[in-house]
Design a protein around this motif. Structure first.
Motif, PDB file in Angstrom:
ATOM      1  N   VAL A  94       0.843  -1.202   0.000  1.00 39.81           N
ATOM      2  CA  VAL A  94       0.000   0.000   0.000  1.00 39.81           C
ATOM      3  C   VAL A  94       0.877   1.250   0.000  1.00 39.81           C
ATOM      4  O   VAL A  94       0.610   2.196  -0.747  1.00 39.81           O
ATOM      5  CB  VAL A  94      -0.965   0.000   1.213  1.00 39.81           C
ATOM      6  N   LEU A  95       1.937   1.259   0.792  1.00 42.21           N
ATOM      7  CA  LEU A  95       2.834   2.420   0.823  1.00 42.21           C
ATOM      8  C   LEU A  95       3.520   2.637  -0.526  1.00 42.21           C
ATOM      9  O   LEU A  95       3.728   3.774  -0.941  1.00 42.21           O
ATOM     10  CB  LEU A  95       3.880   2.264   1.928  1.00 42.21           C
ATOM     11  N   GLN A  96       3.860   1.575  -1.215  1.00 42.39           N
ATOM     12  CA  GLN A  96       4.455   1.710  -2.545  1.00 42.39           C
ATOM     13  C   GLN A  96       3.468   2.370  -3.505  1.00 42.39           C
ATOM     14  O   GLN A  96       3.830   3.260  -4.280  1.00 42.39           O
ATOM     15  CB  GLN A  96       4.886   0.338  -3.084  1.00 42.39           C
ATOM     16  N   LYS A  97       2.205   1.982  -3.422  1.00 40.66           N
ATOM     17  CA  LYS A  97       1.171   2.589  -4.277  1.00 40.66           C
ATOM     18  C   LYS A  97       0.936   4.049  -3.887  1.00 40.66           C
ATOM     19  O   LYS A  97       0.729   4.904  -4.751  1.00 40.66           O
ATOM     20  CB  LYS A  97      -0.115   1.784  -4.203  1.00 40.66           C
ATOM     21  N   VAL A  98       0.965   4.344  -2.587  1.00 38.70           N
ATOM     22  CA  VAL A  98       0.819   5.726  -2.117  1.00 38.70           C
ATOM     23  C   VAL A  98       1.951   6.581  -2.691  1.00 38.70           C
ATOM     24  O   VAL A  98       1.730   7.703  -3.151  1.00 38.70           O
ATOM     25  CB  VAL A  98       0.797   5.798  -0.573  1.00 38.70           C
ATOM     26  N   TYR A  99       3.156   6.040  -2.667  1.00 38.68           N
ATOM     27  CA  TYR A  99       4.308   6.762  -3.213  1.00 38.68           C
ATOM     28  C   TYR A  99       4.134   7.031  -4.715  1.00 38.68           C
ATOM     29  O   TYR A  99       4.464   8.113  -5.196  1.00 38.68           O
ATOM     30  CB  TYR A  99       5.593   5.986  -2.945  1.00 38.68           C
ATOM     31  N   GLU A 100       3.611   6.066  -5.442  1.00 41.84           N
ATOM     32  CA  GLU A 100       3.347   6.251  -6.870  1.00 41.84           C
ATOM     33  C   GLU A 100       2.313   7.360  -7.102  1.00 41.84           C
ATOM     34  O   GLU A 100       2.475   8.193  -7.997  1.00 41.84           O
ATOM     35  CB  GLU A 100       2.890   4.943  -7.504  1.00 41.84           C
ATOM     36  N   PRO A 117       3.388  21.674   2.815  1.00 45.71           N
ATOM     37  CA  PRO A 117       2.180  20.853   2.957  1.00 45.71           C
ATOM     38  C   PRO A 117       1.524  20.541   1.619  1.00 45.71           C
ATOM     39  O   PRO A 117       1.518  21.367   0.706  1.00 45.71           O
ATOM     40  CB  PRO A 117       1.268  21.730   3.825  1.00 45.71           C
ATOM     41  N   ILE A 118       1.006  19.329   1.520  1.00 45.42           N
ATOM     42  CA  ILE A 118       0.361  18.866   0.297  1.00 45.42           C
ATOM     43  C   ILE A 118      -1.085  19.338   0.306  1.00 45.42           C
ATOM     44  O   ILE A 118      -1.867  18.955   1.175  1.00 45.42           O
ATOM     45  CB  ILE A 118       0.442  17.333   0.191  1.00 45.42           C
ATOM     46  N   ARG A 119      -1.422  20.160  -0.646  1.00 43.20           N
ATOM     47  CA  ARG A 119      -2.786  20.678  -0.793  1.00 43.20           C
ATOM     48  C   ARG A 119      -3.247  20.353  -2.215  1.00 43.20           C
ATOM     49  O   ARG A 119      -3.337  21.213  -3.068  1.00 43.20           O
ATOM     50  CB  ARG A 119      -2.823  22.189  -0.581  1.00 43.20           C
ATOM     51  N   SER A 120      -3.518  19.090  -2.457  1.00 43.41           N
ATOM     52  CA  SER A 120      -3.881  18.633  -3.789  1.00 43.41           C
ATOM     53  C   SER A 120      -5.153  17.793  -3.710  1.00 43.41           C
ATOM     54  O   SER A 120      -5.158  16.727  -3.091  1.00 43.41           O
ATOM     55  CB  SER A 120      -2.740  17.801  -4.393  1.00 43.41           C
ATOM     56  N   GLU A 121      -6.189  18.271  -4.349  1.00 43.97           N
ATOM     57  CA  GLU A 121      -7.445  17.527  -4.375  1.00 43.97           C
ATOM     58  C   GLU A 121      -7.275  16.212  -5.135  1.00 43.97           C
ATOM     59  O   GLU A 121      -7.852  15.189  -4.758  1.00 43.97           O
ATOM     60  CB  GLU A 121      -8.551  18.374  -5.013  1.00 43.97           C
ATOM     61  N   ALA A 122      -6.453  16.237  -6.192  1.00 41.78           N
ATOM     62  CA  ALA A 122      -6.200  15.012  -6.958  1.00 41.78           C
ATOM     63  C   ALA A 122      -5.529  13.958  -6.082  1.00 41.78           C
ATOM     64  O   ALA A 122      -5.877  12.770  -6.137  1.00 41.78           O
ATOM     65  CB  ALA A 122      -5.338  15.325  -8.177  1.00 41.78           C
ATOM     66  N   PHE A 123      -4.570  14.374  -5.257  1.00 39.64           N
ATOM     67  CA  PHE A 123      -3.902  13.449  -4.349  1.00 39.64           C
ATOM     68  C   PHE A 123      -4.893  12.895  -3.340  1.00 39.64           C
ATOM     69  O   PHE A 123      -4.954  11.673  -3.115  1.00 39.64           O
ATOM     70  CB  PHE A 123      -2.737  14.148  -3.649  1.00 39.64           C
ATOM     71  N   ASP A 124      -5.690  13.769  -2.712  1.00 37.31           N
ATOM     72  CA  ASP A 124      -6.699  13.321  -1.734  1.00 37.31           C
ATOM     73  C   ASP A 124      -7.664  12.304  -2.331  1.00 37.31           C
ATOM     74  O   ASP A 124      -7.963  11.286  -1.724  1.00 37.31           O
ATOM     75  CB  ASP A 124      -7.502  14.515  -1.211  1.00 37.31           C
TER      76      ASP A 124
END
Length: 132
Positions: A94-100, A117-124
């Motif tokens: 799961v962490l590998q996929k999160v990193y991708e 800080p990460i402020r990305s709706e696409a990431f969320d």
């Protein structure tokens, strides 16, 4: 699969992303999360120097009675931390996929400043789809 939370910690030890999934974690303030991230960064730095066989990349798993912290360290020093139940067998995958997702949705974003800080709706959105 029970995942309680995801943290992203920059190379200086600052918490740049934190998200809880479902119930199970106590309600902490933003400041408490920042302190925990900084403490984990320090523990990781200490464990990287404790290896009796030479260089080490630090702790990969910290386990308690009711939780497990799995840590994925990138080449740039960014840490991805997944908080799960102790018997979670797929945390590393799961962490590998999160990193991708991070590499694709955050690092390729021209408006994102590294180490901030990460402020990305696409990431969320993609993280929510990955961890459901």
């Amino acid at each position: 699969m029970t995942i309680f939370g995801l943290w992203v910690i920059n190379k200086a030890g600052g918490l740049v992303y934190q998200r809880n999934f479902g119930d199970g974690l106590p309600g902490l303030t933003s400041n408490e999360y920042l302190v925990l991230a900084g403490t984990l960064h320090g523990i990781h730095a200490i464990t990287s120097r404790l290896s009796p066989t030479g260089s080490s990349s630090g702790a990969h798993v910290i386990e308690g009675e009711s939780f497990k912290m799995t840590i994925f360290l990138t080449a740039t020093g960014t840490k991805f931390v997944l908080l799960t139940t102790p018997v979670e067998p797929t945390a590393e995958a799961v962490l590998q996929k999160v990193y991708e997702v991070y590499a694709d949705a955050v690092m390729k974003n021209p408006f994102h400043t590294p180490e901030m800080p990460i402020r990305s709706e696409a990431f969320d959105t993609r993280i929510a789809a990955l961890i459901k």
